[in-house]
Structure formats: structure tokens, C-alpha cells
Write an enzyme that holds these catalytic residues in place. Structure first.
Site, mmCIF file in Angstrom:
data_model
loop_
_atom_site.group_PDB
_atom_site.id
_atom_site.type_symbol
_atom_site.label_atom_id
_atom_site.label_comp_id
_atom_site.label_asym_id
_atom_site.label_seq_id
_atom_site.Cartn_x
_atom_site.Cartn_y
_atom_site.Cartn_z
ATOM 1 N N TYR A 1 1.033 -1.185 -0.063
ATOM 2 C CA TYR A 1 0.072 -0.092 -0.127
ATOM 3 C C TYR A 1 1.029 1.129 -0.311
ATOM 4 O O TYR A 1 0.387 2.422 -0.685
ATOM 5 C CB TYR A 1 -0.900 0.115 1.199
ATOM 6 N N PHE B 1 -6.295 21.551 -25.374
ATOM 7 C CA PHE B 1 -6.450 20.267 -25.406
ATOM 8 C C PHE B 1 -7.658 20.043 -24.753
ATOM 9 O O PHE B 1 -7.777 20.671 -23.549
ATOM 10 C CB PHE B 1 -4.886 19.075 -25.074
ATOM 11 N N THR B 2 -8.522 19.072 -25.108
ATOM 12 C CA THR B 2 -9.871 18.917 -24.492
ATOM 13 C C THR B 2 -9.887 18.679 -22.874
ATOM 14 O O THR B 2 -10.433 19.664 -22.258
ATOM 15 C CB THR B 2 -10.551 17.739 -25.024
ATOM 16 N N ASP C 1 2.562 20.475 -20.283
ATOM 17 C CA ASP C 1 1.868 18.952 -20.572
ATOM 18 C C ASP C 1 2.819 18.199 -21.490
ATOM 19 O O ASP C 1 3.116 18.368 -22.689
ATOM 20 C CB ASP C 1 0.701 19.268 -21.531
ATOM 21 N N LYS D 1 0.590 7.644 -23.533
ATOM 22 C CA LYS D 1 1.137 7.923 -24.811
ATOM 23 C C LYS D 1 3.009 7.576 -24.748
ATOM 24 O O LYS D 1 2.925 6.349 -25.291
ATOM 25 C CB LYS D 1 0.906 9.433 -25.235
ATOM 26 N N ARG E 1 -11.728 15.327 -34.957
ATOM 27 C CA ARG E 1 -11.490 16.319 -34.135
ATOM 28 C C ARG E 1 -11.950 17.932 -34.912
ATOM 29 O O ARG E 1 -11.052 18.300 -35.766
ATOM 30 C CB ARG E 1 -9.991 16.362 -34.111
ATOM 31 N N PHE F 1 -17.779 14.776 -27.373
ATOM 32 C CA PHE F 1 -17.412 14.182 -28.598
ATOM 33 C C PHE F 1 -17.449 12.707 -28.190
ATOM 34 O O PHE F 1 -17.499 11.818 -29.080
ATOM 35 C CB PHE F 1 -16.028 14.618 -29.085
HETATM 36 C C1 LIG Z 1 -4.261 12.230 -23.549
HETATM 37 C C2 LIG Z 1 -3.653 13.750 -23.075
HETATM 38 C C3 LIG Z 1 -3.975 14.129 -21.792
HETATM 39 C C4 LIG Z 1 -4.933 13.504 -21.059
HETATM 40 O O1 LIG Z 1 -4.551 12.269 -20.356
HETATM 41 P P1 LIG Z 1 -5.250 11.081 -20.088
HETATM 42 O O2 LIG Z 1 -4.351 10.070 -19.586
HETATM 43 O O3 LIG Z 1 -6.143 10.686 -21.145
HETATM 44 O O4 LIG Z 1 -6.249 11.673 -19.031
HETATM 45 C C5 LIG Z 1 -3.756 15.639 -21.744
HETATM 46 N N1 LIG Z 1 -2.954 16.081 -22.693
HETATM 47 C C6 LIG Z 1 -2.387 15.722 -23.839
HETATM 48 C C7 LIG Z 1 -1.675 16.367 -24.734
HETATM 49 C C8 LIG Z 1 -2.751 14.344 -23.977
HETATM 50 O O5 LIG Z 1 -2.422 13.812 -25.235
#
Ligand SMILES: *Cc1c(COP(=O)(O)O)cnc(C)c1O
Length: 463
Positions: free
Chosen positions: A78, A130-131, A221, A264, A388, A455
Site C-alpha cells: 500500500y 487540449f480537451t 503538458d 502515450k 477533431r 465528442f
Molecule cells: C491524452 C492527453 C491528456 C489527457 O491524459 P489522459 O491520460 O487521457 O487522462 C492530456 N494532454 C495531452 C496532450 C494528451 O495527449
């Protein structure tokens, strides 16, 4: 007998296939039915009904044997698991930030960073949105302001760094609202929504200078930062002979802190990172993670996930790996170009974005051209892509009207290390077939619309 002359030397992947996952082959009738039942939204298709899945490269990458081996030594304590400490060591070593909080994925990190840094009424400038990033900034009470260079909004500009921030736009915003209302500048690269376009180190340094001058923090990011480093090495003067690892480290060094979706570049199925030099922000995040994710030494992850992440960091910075990754996407784009299919230039790092406005010029934007095109490609061949465009752009917070983005795109995203060149050829030929019959394609009507990130779950009907 005439012999073929050698005119090029091809690259190939620096790995081979050890395990395969069989795919279901479907008929046209089956795909028509599946598309109808999914409300013509590729997010609502069952993955079983998909042949080649280019929906996203998020969490869909192939892990290496080394990562899988790491999964077996997950320390599922844990508190204080050894995988957490190994991951932390690698974050210090490669990202160069001393403090680290794990999260279960990127948006959890965005949620916490937004909550910690934003006071309602603030403004957050960023290089296109970014969304999930923008949504969390807005939920924390901020207004997001796009300060990316104009070229990013032009799908045919060949600018090598379309992810750059427009320094004048940033200065203008600071002048207009005051530095006190801007807790941080939010930078990402390569910029997904602009077509996977990188920023340059020169631009980053200029942005940093402006931030320092006004006492504004600069956050990154870094979800796709390894790919950004690859493009800097390829395109920017003075970086050709620097290693990816060094470029990556230098890039990260200009930021106060970073957040990452490990799904990613790190080539794992789940995971997120907050890392920073700012002890105060770290301490708040370390406390907050206990509320939303889990103890600060696992943040919603299993020990084995953190082990795979730690090993993924080492692999993502390998030049040959990045070269094959970007090379595959580039091959796809170059093949599409041979059929005259319109897409965003230059070819991006993780995806090719089809220009649905040009592809289907007779479909009006409020009849969702990109959504329509994604559905048609799926029906043609079982290849799944994503919208998109206007659906992703959502509605204006004040007026409640659709946002009408300049770019109306279909994203064909390649998961890392998953598909072969033959898969790419099949996809290109399918898109070319849809292109040939484009004039007969009609748009869609939205019949269900969720409140957040519509979306993902919106449903449509054929007009
Ligand atoms: C995928 C992504 C996110 C969000 O991350 P999740 O792991 O899907 O929650 C944020 N910023 C960028 C640039 C991304 O590609």
C-alpha cells in the site's frame, strides 16, 4: 534481365513481433449495422467490431518484453513500493524535476494542477487547447486563451514549429488582464489539436523569458515531449548532434513543473505524472492526491503499472524507437498524398489529420463533416478514426452556441509499435476509396448531446 536499381535505403522497426492479438474480420453489412448502433460516433463502437484501430494512441501502445517482465515484479505494498521509488528516480534522471506525484492518468494530474494553481477569474494562456486540459482549467474557474501562432490554424502552412506560442499574443494578454490574473502559461508539445505539431527550443526560451519578466509560472503538458524532442533534433538549428535524452532534459528544465499522461510516449496502458521543482505545489499535490487518487506513493496505480512506466521512460527516449514511430506516421501521410487526399501539413508526430472541410466541401460544418468522414471510413473498411472538429470543440460557455473551429479534422492516430506497413496500406486504400465516392456522402444530425466532452458520447443520425 533488367535489374532494379537501389534508389533508397529503408528504415525498419527496431523490434520484432513476439505475441499477436487476432482481429475479427467483418463484412460491410456488419459494419453498417455497428455504425448505426453506435450513433455514428466511433467512440461508441465496440472494439471487437474494429479491424484497425486508429482512434487514439492513448493506452493502446504495445509494451516491450522488458516492460512486461517489469509487471511481474510489481511491489503491491500500500505504501512505499519499490516500483514507485524506481519511477521517481527515472523522473529525476530524465525529466530532471525533483518532486513527483503519481496519478492514474493525465487528466487526474490536470485536475489537481488546475485546482492548486487557479483562482476563479484567472486566465490561462496556452498553445492551442487540449480537451481535458482546457476543461479542468475551466472547471477550476479559469478562462483558457489560445496564444498559439496563427500558422497553427492554417492546415497547409508548412511551418516546422506550428506548436510555437505567439510571443506578441502572450504579451498582449498579459497587458490586457494583468500578470496577477495569469497563474501560469500552459504549454504542450507536439500540439495534438494542431496536427501533432512541435514547438521549438528557441520559442520555449522566449516564452520562459516573458514568464520570468512578469513572475508567471510556466507549466508543461509533457505527454508527448519525447516526440517534441525528436522534432527539435530533426529540424532546429544547433540540435542535430545532441541526443534525444539531452534535448528532452533541456526542454523540461525551463518549466516550473510538468504533467504527463503516461499512456502515450511512455507506452503503458495506464498512468500519469506530476513532477515539479516547486516544493509548495508538490506538497499540495501530494496531499490532494490522497483525496482523489490514492496514497502519494501509488496515486491510483498498481505497483506493476509504475514499474512499466519507469521502464517506458527509458524506451521512449531511444532514437531508433522514435524514428520508427514518426517514420510510420510519415509513411502513411506520404501514401495518402499520392491519392491527393487533403490533410494537415507538415505530417505530425503521432497522427495524420484529414481535412474534412476539403474532403467533404458540400457538408456544412453544423452537419459535422469530420464526424461524417470518420463514420464513412469505418463503414468502408473497419478502420476506426476520430473526429477533431466542431463536435470536439463543444459549445461556448456564455452563448451556448457551437464553437466553430477553423479546423475540421479526422485524426488517424497510430498506437506505438502496434501496426505493420500492410495495415497502413489497407488504411490508405480505404480512405482513398471513400475519397473517390465523396460527392455522394451526406452529413449527420446530432440526436443526443452530453454536457461535458460531448465528442465521447454524442449520438448522430444520417441526414
Ligand atoms: C491524452 C492527453 C491528456 C489527457 O491524459 P489522459 O491520460 O487521457 O487522462 C492530456 N494532454 C495531452 C496532450 C494528451 O495527449
Amino acid at each position: 534481365m533488367a535489374m532494379k536499381k537501389i534508389t533508397k535505403r529503408s528504415w525498419a522497426e527496431p523490434y520484432k513481433i513476439k505475441v499477436v492479438e487476432p482481429l475479427k474480420m467483418t463484412t460491410l453489412a456488419e459494419r453498417e449495422k455497428a455504425a448505426r448502433e453506435a450513433g455514428y460516433n466511433t467512440f461508441l463502437l465496440k472494439s471487437e467490431d474494429v479491424y484497425i484501430d486508429l482512434l487514439t494512441d492513448s493506452g493502446t501502445n504495445a509494451m516491450s518484453d522488458n516492460q512486461w517482465a517489469g509487471m511481474m515484479i510489481g511491489d503491491e505494498a500500500y505504501a512505499g513500493s519499490k516500483n514507485f521509488y524506481y519511477l521517481w528516480d527515472n523522473i529525476k534522471k530524465y525529466y530532471g524535476h525533483p518532486y513527483f506525484v503519481p496519478t492514474h492518468q493525465g487528466r487526474a494530474a490536470e485536475h489537481m494542477i488546475s485546482k492548486i494553481l487557479i483562482t476563479p477569474g484567472d486566465f490561462i494562456p496556452g498553445n492551442m487547447y487540449f480537451t481535458t486540459t482546457k476543461l479542468h482549467q475551466e472547471l477550476a474557474g479559469a478562462t483558457f486563451i489560445d496564444v498559439i501562432i496563427d500558422e497553427a490554424h492554417d492546415p497547409y502552412s508548412e511551418h516546422p514549429f506550428k506548436g510555437n506560442i505567439d510571443i506578441q499574443k502572450l504579451e498582449d494578454l498579459i497587458k490586457k488582464v494583468g500578470a496577477k490574473k495569469i497563474p501560469y502559461v500552459s504549454m504542450a508539445g507536439p500540439v495534438n489539436m494542431a496536427g501533432g505539431q512541435p514547438f521549438s527550443m528557441t520559442n520555449l526560451k522566449e516564452v520562459k523569458k516573458v514568464c520570468d519578466k512578469h513572475g508567471i509560472q510556466l507549466w508543461f503538458d509533457a505527454t508527448r515531449a519525447a516526440e517534441n524532442a525528436y522534432f527539435i533534433q530533426e529540424r532546429e538549428k544547433g540540435f542535430k548532434t545532441k541526443s534525444i535524452e539531452k534535448i528532452f532534459y533541456e526542454m523540461c528544465s525551463y518549466f516550473e513543473g510538468i504533467w504527463v499522461s503516461a499512456k502515450k510516449d511512455l507506452m503503458v496502458n495506464i498512468g500519469g505524472i506530476i513532477a515539479t521543482k516547486n516544493k509548495k505545489v508538490y506538497e499540495e499535490a501530494r496531499n490532494m492526491v490522497v483525496v482523489y487518487e490514492g496514497l502519494h506513493t501509488y496515486g491510483g496505480l498498481a505497483g506493476r503499472d509504475m514499474e512499466a512506466m519507469a521502464r517506458g521512460i527509458e524506451e521512449m527516449l531511444d532514437y531508433n524507437n522514435l524514428h520508427a514511430r514518426v517514420g510510420q506516421v510519415r509513411y502513411f501521410g506520404e501514401e495518402l498524398a499520392k491519392y491527393g487526399i487533403p490533410f494537415v501539413k507538415p505530417i505530425g508526430g503521432h497522427a495524420v489529420f484529414l481535412d474534412a472541410k476539403k474532403f467533404l466541401p458540400h457538408v456544412k460544418q453544423d452537419q459535422f463533416p469530420a464526424q461524417t468522414l470518420a463514420a464513412e471510413i469505418y463503414i468502408d473498411s473497419g478502420v476506426r478514426t476520430m473526429e477533431r472538429g466542431i463536435v470536439s470543440a463543444g459549445r461556448n460557455k456564455e452563448t451556448g452556441k457551437h464553437n466553430y473551429p477553423k479546423l475540421e479534422l479526422v485524426r488517424c492516430t497510430f498506437p506505438r509499435r502496434v501496426y505493420t506497413q500492410a495495415h497502413i496500406d489497407v488504411t490508405v486504400e480505404s480512405i482513398a476509396s471513400v475519397y473517390q465516392k465523396r460527392k455522394s456522402i451526406k452529413g449527420l444530425k446530432m440526436i443526443y448531446e452530453p454536457k461535458y466532452l460531448r465528442f465521447f458520447q454524442a449520438r448522430f443520425k444520417k441526414i
